[in-house]
Enzyme design. Structure first.
Site, PDB file in Angstrom:
ATOM      1  N   SER A  58       9.393   1.492  19.129  1.00 17.02           N
ATOM      2  CA  SER A  58       8.142   1.920  19.745  1.00 17.02           C
ATOM      3  C   SER A  58       7.305   0.695  20.117  1.00 17.02           C
ATOM      4  CB  SER A  58       7.364   2.829  18.794  1.00 17.02           C
ATOM      5  OG  SER A  58       6.550   2.087  17.937  1.00 17.02           O
ATOM      6  N   TYR A  71       3.300   1.262   9.563  1.00 19.01           N
ATOM      7  CA  TYR A  71       4.248   1.739  10.568  1.00 19.01           C
ATOM      8  C   TYR A  71       4.550   0.622  11.566  1.00 19.01           C
ATOM      9  CZ  TYR A  71       6.228   4.250  14.502  1.00 19.01           C
ATOM     10  OH  TYR A  71       7.031   4.647  15.543  1.00 19.01           O
TER      11      TYR A  71
END
Length: 75
Positions: A58, A71
């Site tokens: 991502s 994250y």
């Protein structure tokens, strides 16, 4: 042959509020999960003479926003 690896786990909140267990789970899934999947398929690729591993991360690996520090550190 192409292997597409999908492994992701989002742990959101303040970094200092996460437990060691939560942080370990985050890294085991997002980092080691992809690495282990790639390692598992490499002998097969060698035997057949080639192949492709497609690893897509991502955009969170390039920036971080409040509440997503852990994250983002695994992306």
């Amino acid at each position: 042959m192409c292997l597409s690896i999908i492994a992701a786990y989002g742990l959101y909140g303040a970094v200092e509020e996460a437990s060691d267990r939560q942080i370990e789970h985050q890294f085991m899934t997002n980092v080691l999960g992809s690495l282990r999947a790639a390692r598992a398929v490499l002998p097969f690729f060698r035997k057949q003479g080639g192949g492709h591993i497609v690893q897509i991360s991502s955009m969170a690996g390039h920036y971080s926003i409040p509440g997503m520090g852990l994250y983002c550190s695994t992306e």
